[in-house]
Design a protein around this motif. Structure first.
Motif: not given
Length: 175
Positions: A22-28
């Motif tokens: 998620a740290l690499f994939q989520e825009p935030r």
């Protein structure tokens, strides 16, 4: 021949830090630096050790002791970069630090990367969400942790290829 060499290596070959996708994939998290993402993986690893050892604060929340010196050692970086990375993780709501004063290292609470509110991952041994508290900066003092096997996260059982029954490495399929 290459596979024999690969699977014949010691368990250290399979020792790793887990960094949430998620740290690499989520825009935030797009503007979160790769070094900060790596540090978060290191802190998550240390958090599992604190859970195992029952390190709880007065509110029954699991914490870690991870000083700026620890960050410098883990990432082979200078004091300024270590401080910047911890602040970056705080800014993104991935950690909270509670200053204790009197030369004691700050308590670090690793927060849930998947929740928008970024509540703490571990409140107690049942892994309930915990409440928040005010951010504070961390003292760059020495860590109180000891260097025993209790602190050795390299020995965590994360090797999906090793079976204790056969004593050898084998490939497994996951469904």
């Amino acid at each position: 021949m290459i596979l024999d060499y690969f699977y014949g290596q010691s368990g250290e070959l399979f020792s790793f830090y887990r960094i949430p996708k998620a740290l690499f994939q989520e825009p935030r998290f797009q503007s979160l630096s790769t070094d900060a993402k790596t540090l978060y993986g290191v802190l998550l690893d240390r958090m599992s050790l604190s859970v195992k050892n029952g390190w709880l604060d007065k509110q029954d929340r699991v914490f870690i002791l991870f000083t700026i010196e620890d960050v410098k050692r883990a990432l082979c970086c200078a004091d300024n970069k270590a401080t910047k990375l911890l602040r970056e993780l705080e800014k993104f709501g991935l950690i909270e630090r509670k200053r204790r004063g009197l030369g004691k290292p700050s308590l670090v609470y690793v927060k849930n990367f998947s929740a928008e509110s970024s509540k703490s991952i571990f409140q107690n041994r049942d892994f309930h969400d915990s409440g928040g508290f005010k951010n504070a900066s961390q003292d760059p003092s020495k860590s109180r942790c000891n260097r025993t096997k209790e602190n050795d996260t390299e020995m965590s059982e994360t090797d999906p290829f090793y079976t204790q029954t056969t004593g050898r490495h084998e490939m497994r399929c996951r469904s």
